[in-house]
Design a protein around this motif. Structure first.
Motif, PDB file in Angstrom:
ATOM      1  N   GLU A   1       0.953  30.498 -12.635  1.00  0.00           N
ATOM      2  CA  GLU A   1       0.868  29.810 -13.924  1.00  0.00           C
ATOM      3  C   GLU A   1       0.694  28.305 -13.743  1.00  0.00           C
ATOM      4  O   GLU A   1       0.036  27.654 -14.547  1.00  0.00           O
ATOM      5  N   ILE A   2       1.276  27.760 -12.680  1.00  0.00           N
ATOM      6  CA  ILE A   2       1.170  26.327 -12.426  1.00  0.00           C
ATOM      7  C   ILE A   2      -0.204  25.958 -11.906  1.00  0.00           C
ATOM      8  O   ILE A   2      -0.827  24.987 -12.349  1.00  0.00           O
ATOM      9  N   SER A   3      -0.705  26.739 -10.952  1.00  0.00           N
ATOM     10  CA  SER A   3      -1.904  26.342 -10.213  1.00  0.00           C
ATOM     11  C   SER A   3      -3.181  26.978 -10.725  1.00  0.00           C
ATOM     12  O   SER A   3      -4.230  26.811 -10.121  1.00  0.00           O
ATOM     13  N   SER A   4      -3.119  27.713 -11.821  1.00  0.00           N
ATOM     14  CA  SER A   4      -4.314  28.390 -12.322  1.00  0.00           C
ATOM     15  C   SER A   4      -5.458  27.414 -12.528  1.00  0.00           C
ATOM     16  O   SER A   4      -5.298  26.340 -13.083  1.00  0.00           O
ATOM     17  N   GLU A   5      -6.632  27.780 -12.055  1.00  0.00           N
ATOM     18  CA  GLU A   5      -7.814  26.949 -12.226  1.00  0.00           C
ATOM     19  C   GLU A   5      -8.388  27.075 -13.626  1.00  0.00           C
ATOM     20  O   GLU A   5      -9.256  26.309 -14.027  1.00  0.00           O
ATOM     21  N   HIS A   6      -7.917  28.053 -14.376  1.00  0.00           N
ATOM     22  CA  HIS A   6      -8.456  28.308 -15.711  1.00  0.00           C
ATOM     23  C   HIS A   6      -7.598  27.595 -16.735  1.00  0.00           C
ATOM     24  O   HIS A   6      -6.413  27.890 -16.898  1.00  0.00           O
ATOM     25  N   THR A   7      -8.169  26.646 -17.438  1.00  0.00           N
ATOM     26  CA  THR A   7      -7.397  25.825 -18.372  1.00  0.00           C
ATOM     27  C   THR A   7      -6.747  26.656 -19.472  1.00  0.00           C
ATOM     28  O   THR A   7      -5.695  26.306 -19.969  1.00  0.00           O
TER      29      THR A   7
END
Length: 473
Positions: A268-274
């Motif tokens: 959830e922190i590092s997701s590349e999808h905004t």
């Protein structure tokens, strides 16, 4: 043959400041946004000066400020009481004189340079018009006045105030080229940044009734809020750490730190999808208030205790941790602020003592985060549907908490929450944890579940089951 030179007569030397140099140095170390916030501070101080019995819950209700700017000028207008003529000799001097009358309780002006510095930061031509009671006057700071070494006197004359309420307007023209560019070529970016600063640094004041507009748009507050389980008879409730005291000099201190949300998973922190990224470090860290004004907002440095004395350096795993420290004093010189009023005086003995309490509170929540690492989903079950409370609401809840009296150098009362702990794994079980790139996890998730959004935990568990089955055959 050399001529005899007349022996000098020693008496005195003129050490008056060189005005253009003084004006230039005054503005060197302040950002444009901070200069505008200085003007807002003056508006709030005007409210406090003009009120006899302010409401405790909404002391700024009915007061407002309008800010407008373009490539040619900056304009700010308020209805916050104006500048009394009795203060004119002090309000417009370059610094605070020793004989200036005490300010109203709750103000933050200490050095007497905020308004002048803000004006000089933006331009060299300024008209100030103000009304306070029966006094209505205007004064003009011109480019010629700034370069004229012979006088520091400012021309002032009676003015006609066209508004129904007392207040002040400041119109700044002949903008510096870099300021004009920020108000025009960089207008959208600058407006967005200024709006965010005001929405956070003035969140507590806006929540108490103050209205601020930037180019006709009202600024909405974004106060820090902490999860607070106010249910009774809960064994291990999720609540913030709280410390409060009042010093011998009369400074009131209220400190609280806790979670702004359930602790997120690494995905959830590092997701590349905004659209999936719901967490931001911009909302983590410490906010420090002095007389309702934020002098630090969501700081994550050693200044607020991160990375020192046993506290880990800030990392995104602590993204859900935030804290608020509030200092209040009738005498603003006792507050631990810098001259810009947007920073903490790091050597302040009062602040250094308070920072000990900040670190003590942080340890509780960094330890919790480390203990629950890898079990974030289970941790979330303890915080499900839990209310978020702002600073004033947390203060109201303190009546229902058991505080411990501290007898240290900085005495006070402390509430330490007892947070839930994860269940220990059975003796014959071990936890597996590793990280992989988001797009790689999505490829496997699509392959296994025909759903690229399956959680990393589901993907990892399914992969293990497949390999374990093959290994057992």
């Amino acid at each position: 043959m050399e001529l005899d030179q007349e022996k000098p007569q020693y008496s005195e030397i003129d050490a008056s400041p060189v005005k253009p140099f003084f004006v230039s140095m005054l503005t060197r170390d302040i950002m444009l946004e901070d200069a505008i916030l200085d003007l807002l501070d003056n508006c709030v101080d005007g409210i406090l000066r003009s009120q006899n019995n302010p409401s405790q819950e909404k002391p700024y209700e009915g007061f407002n400020v309008e800010i407008e700017f373009n490539k040619d000028q900056f304009f700010i207008k308020d209805n916050c009481g104006g500048i009394p003529w009795s203060l004119h000799e002090h309000a417009f001097t370059m610094g605070r004189s020793a004989d200036r009358p005490p300010d109203a309780a709750g103000t933050v002006g200490t050095y007497g340079i905020g308004m002048k510095r803000a004006i000089f930061k933006m331009g060299t031509d300024c008209l100030i018009t103000t009304q306070s009671g029966d006094n209505c006057y205007e004064l003009h700071i011109s480019p010629n006045w700034i370069v004229n070494e012979k006088t520091w006197m400012l021309p002032v004359k009676e003015s006609t105030w066209s508004e129904d309420e007392d207040g002040t307007t400041i119109l700044i023209g002949n903008l510096h080229e870099n300021i004009s560019d920020r108000f025009s070529k960089e207008s959208e970016l600058f407006t967005k940044g200024l709006t965010r600063m005001i929405s956070t640094h003035y969140a507590f004041i806006i929540n108490k009734g103050f209205e601020i507009q930037i180019n006709k748009k009202v600024v909405e507050p974004k106060p820090t809020q902490l999860l607070f389980d106010n249910r009774k008879n809960v064994k291990s409730p999720i609540r913030p750490y709280i410390y409060k005291t009042k010093t011998d000099s009369g400074v009131e201190i209220f400190l609280t730190v806790g979670f702004t949300s359930p602790i997120p998973t690494q995905d959830e922190i590092s997701s590349e999808h905004t659209e999936k990224k719901k967490f931001s470090s911009m909302n983590a860290g410490w906010t420090v208030l002095c007389n309702d004004r934020a002098v630090l907002y969501c700081d994550r440095s050693e200044m607020t205790g991160w990375g020192e004395a046993g506290i880990p350096k800030y990392h995104t795993q602590f993204i859900a941790i935030s804290g608020i420290v509030e200092f209040k004093s009738d005498d603003p010189s006792l507050l631990p602020t810098t001259t810009t009023k947007r920073g903490i005086e790091a050597s302040s003995s009062l602040y250094l003592q308070v920072k000990n309490q900040m670190r003590e509170g942080m340890k509780i929540f960094t330890s919790y985060t480390n203990q629950w690492k890898g079990n974030e989903e289970e941790s979330k079950s303890h915080m499900d549907k839990m209310p978020l409370l702002n600073l004033e609401q947390i203060k109201n809840e303190t009546e229902n908490l058991d505080f411990k009296t501290l007898r240290r150098t900085l005495k006070g009362s402390q509430y330490k929450p007892h947070l839930p702990k994860p269940k220990a794994l059975p003796p014959k079980q071990k936890k597996i944890s590793f990280t992989r790139k988001n797009h790689e996890i999505e490829i496997i998730a699509k392959h296994l579940f025909d759903d690229k959004d399956a959680s990393p935990a589901q993907v990892g568990e399914k992969c293990f089951e497949i390999i374990l089955k093959e290994a057992n055959q």
